[in-house]
Every structure is written in C-alpha cells, then in structure tokens.
Write an enzyme that holds these catalytic residues in place. Structure first.
Site, mmCIF file in Angstrom:
data_model
loop_
_atom_site.group_PDB
_atom_site.id
_atom_site.type_symbol
_atom_site.label_atom_id
_atom_site.label_comp_id
_atom_site.label_asym_id
_atom_site.label_seq_id
_atom_site.Cartn_x
_atom_site.Cartn_y
_atom_site.Cartn_z
ATOM 1 N N ASP A 215 0.009 5.481 0.627
ATOM 2 C CA ASP A 215 -1.172 6.047 1.067
ATOM 3 C C ASP A 215 -0.893 7.670 0.948
ATOM 4 O O ASP A 215 0.066 8.112 1.159
ATOM 5 C CB ASP A 215 -1.748 5.945 2.321
ATOM 6 N N GLU B 216 -3.596 10.113 3.133
ATOM 7 C CA GLU B 216 -4.683 10.384 3.798
ATOM 8 C C GLU B 216 -4.563 11.687 4.211
ATOM 9 O O GLU B 216 -4.089 12.225 4.876
ATOM 10 C CB GLU B 216 -4.551 9.156 4.837
ATOM 11 N N GLU C 8 0.901 -1.315 -0.007
ATOM 12 C CA GLU C 8 0.005 -0.119 -0.007
ATOM 13 C C GLU C 8 0.986 1.275 0.097
ATOM 14 O O GLU C 8 2.038 1.250 0.638
ATOM 15 C CB GLU C 8 -1.015 -0.062 1.108
#
Length: 341
Positions: free
Chosen positions: A110, A112, A108
């Site tokens: 990310d 955010e 992953e």
C-alpha cells in the site's frame, strides 16, 4: 560441448536483451488500456485524451479503478495530485492487492495518502501484508517534503520475490527485504493494481479525531503517468521485456528500480531521518515488544530517536501539538487503531 556452450550463450544473450528492453521502456499506459473502473460511477472521470483520470469522493460515494491484469511482481507507478483545503478523513490509495481472489489470506502493498485539516499537511503511509497477515501490520508514516496538492508527484512500488521498495518522485523511501523468518508475511501471490479515494474518518486523521467534512466535497484526486511494468499472472501473456515466465522475472529483478545501490540506500536513509514520523520497527507497545524480523535490515538507525510506540522524537509534524508527552500515548493514532486491511 561447443554447441551446448553456444546455446547457453544464446539463451543468456536473449535474457540480457530482455533486461535491456525492460530498462528502456517505462512509459505510461493509457487508462483504458491498462485499467477498468472499480466503483463510483460518475465520480470516476477519465480525461478526454485517456491518459489520466480523476477520482472523486462525495457524500454519496468514493471511487476507484483496478488493473485489467494481475501480476507476478513488477514496477507500478502513478503520478497523483491531491485535493487541497480541508481534507481530514480523506484517504487516497495506490496499492497492489489480491483481496478479491483471496479474501481470507490476501497479500497487499500500500501507499495510503492521508488528508488533514486546513493548514496541516497530507501524510503518506506505506504498508505490507502477506497471506492475510492483517493482525501484523507493517505500517510506516512519513511527512512529505513538498505540497502534494500543487502538482502531481509520482508514487511507485517495485515488487520482486526478494524485496518491496517504495518510491516517491523516483527516490526510495522504504525497502522491505524478504527474510526467511517472515514466512508467509511477505506478499507472494499475484496481485492487481488499484487506485481509490474513500472516507477513512474512523482512523485516517489523528486516529479518527478529525472526520470528513462534506461541506468541502467533492474531494478530487487526479491520477496520471500510470505505469504497469510487470509479469502477468497468466502464463501465455506477454510481460515486461517482451516475454513471460522466467525472462520476465529476471527483467523485474534486474531492473534498476529493483536494484538498491549504496547511493540509493544512502538517499533513502536521508529521507527517513528527515520525514519518517512512525515505524512499526520501533513500536514496542502495539505488539508487546515483538520486533519484525526484517526490521534488523531496514537501516532505520538508533532506536533512541523513537518513542516506545514507534513515533519519532526528532520530527514534530507541522502545527501538531505533541500530546504524547502528556498522555504517554501516540498522538497520531490511538493504540491498536492503525489500519489493518
């Protein structure tokens, strides 16, 4: 020999042509051409022209979408305008993942975006996981040098076999260089591109002290400028630069967004000095003093500017009391509570 040299030169020219084409075409894709709804039903609202989409969060559900293809590296970007007013606990995410295919050892990468109370700015968090390394989260958090609710701003990821670079409005803010000691912690399996809005009350705002207040719902984030320029995981698909396989990988690795020049690294260091409020590279509490191997090359500078739990000593977020000086604990998160999935 002359014929073989001509063939080699022809092959190289084809690769160069592919790279040149890749450098020229970073145009956004229409939503339905590159993506499909993930969840949220009518909380996902494409625009009439199909070039943007609104994601909403209410008490019933959040919403999200996912790319139609998985990719072996590439450049991925979205321009996002965030909801205003009271947004504590709200999380808007733009990320790469393969958790649907590898639930126990997923990769992953990310972005955010973390909501906040009225009068307190949104923050952005980046993270990298490889091969299910969720117990070794590589979080960083930053303030933003603009109001992300006033107009769209571009958040982008360049992912190659050797590095991950995070960009905001075309400027690099973080470079994670793959080093041998990282082992499987570097994301290496094909990933899809996701965008979501959801309730992160348990952790997103001051370690969960401020939760989503649905009196202010629905919360809406607008996504536009969706760029998918990568190497599809299926061999017979056409990728960045007009071809798949090795040509596509060369195009990805030589694209200007993947190449970190001295000027780009200097700009990245300036951003980090001004806006980096937490980095795992200076956190000596969470992992018992262990330092991630790639942190030796991340250019963060002197650790004297950070508390032992990784928070900056120099940058005090707007209108936030610095409780760390009183409690000896980080004020933005309780120990062990940073998101790890």
């Amino acid at each position: 020999m002359a014929i073989s040299h001509v063939l080699m030169a022809t092959t190289w020219l084809a690769v160069v042509a592919a790279v040149a084409a890749a450098a020229l075409d970073m145009s956004p894709v229409p939503f339905h051409a590159g993506f499909t709804p993930l969840f949220g039903d009518d909380n996902l609202v494409p625009s009439p022209d199909g070039h943007s989409v609104r994601l909403k969060l209410d008490k019933r559900t959040g919403s999200g979408f996912v790319s139609k293809k998985a990719y072996n590296h590439g450049f991925f970007s979205a321009s996002i305008q965030l909801p205003d007013d009271y947004t504590a606990g709200v999380v808007v995410a733009f990320y790469l993942s393969n958790g649907d295919v590898y639930p126990r050892n997923h990769d992953e990468v990310d972005f955010e975006l973390l909501g906040n109370r009225r009068g307190h700015g949104w923050r952005v968090q980046t993270n990298i996981y490889g091969n299910g390394s969720t117990s070794r989260g590589r979080e960083e958090r930053y303030l933003l040098p603009f109001d992300p609710t006033a107009r769209p701003h571009a958040y982008a990821v360049s992912w190659t076999p050797t590095a991950v670079v995070f960009y905001v409005d075309g400027a690099p803010i973080r470079e994670a260089v793959r080093v041998p000691a990282m082992g499987g912690d570097f994301p290496a399996k094909p990933m899809s591109v996701y965008a979501t809005i959801w309730d992160g009350s348990a952790w997103a705002t001051d370690g969960g002290r401020h939760r989503v207040d649905y009196a202010y719902a629905p919360f809406a984030a607008d996504f536009s400028g969706l760029v998918l320029r990568g190497c599809p995981a299926v061999d017979d698909e056409v990728g960045l630069g007009g071809g798949g396989g090795a040509e596509c990988e060369v195009a990805v690795m030589t694209h200007e967004r993947a190449v970190m020049t001295p000027a780009k690294r200097a700009a990245m260091r300036r951003f980090r000095r001004r806006y980096l409020i937490y980095t795992v590279c200076h956190d000596r509490v969470r992992y018992g003093g262990a330092v991630f191997p790639e942190c030796d090359v991340d250019g963060d500078g002197d650790s004297d500017g950070f508390h032992e739990w990784g928070e900056s000593k120099r940058i005090v977020p707007h209108r936030r009391a610095d409780k760390a000086a009183v409690t000896g604990r980080p004020s933005t998160w309780p120990i062990g509570s940073l998101r790890a999935d």
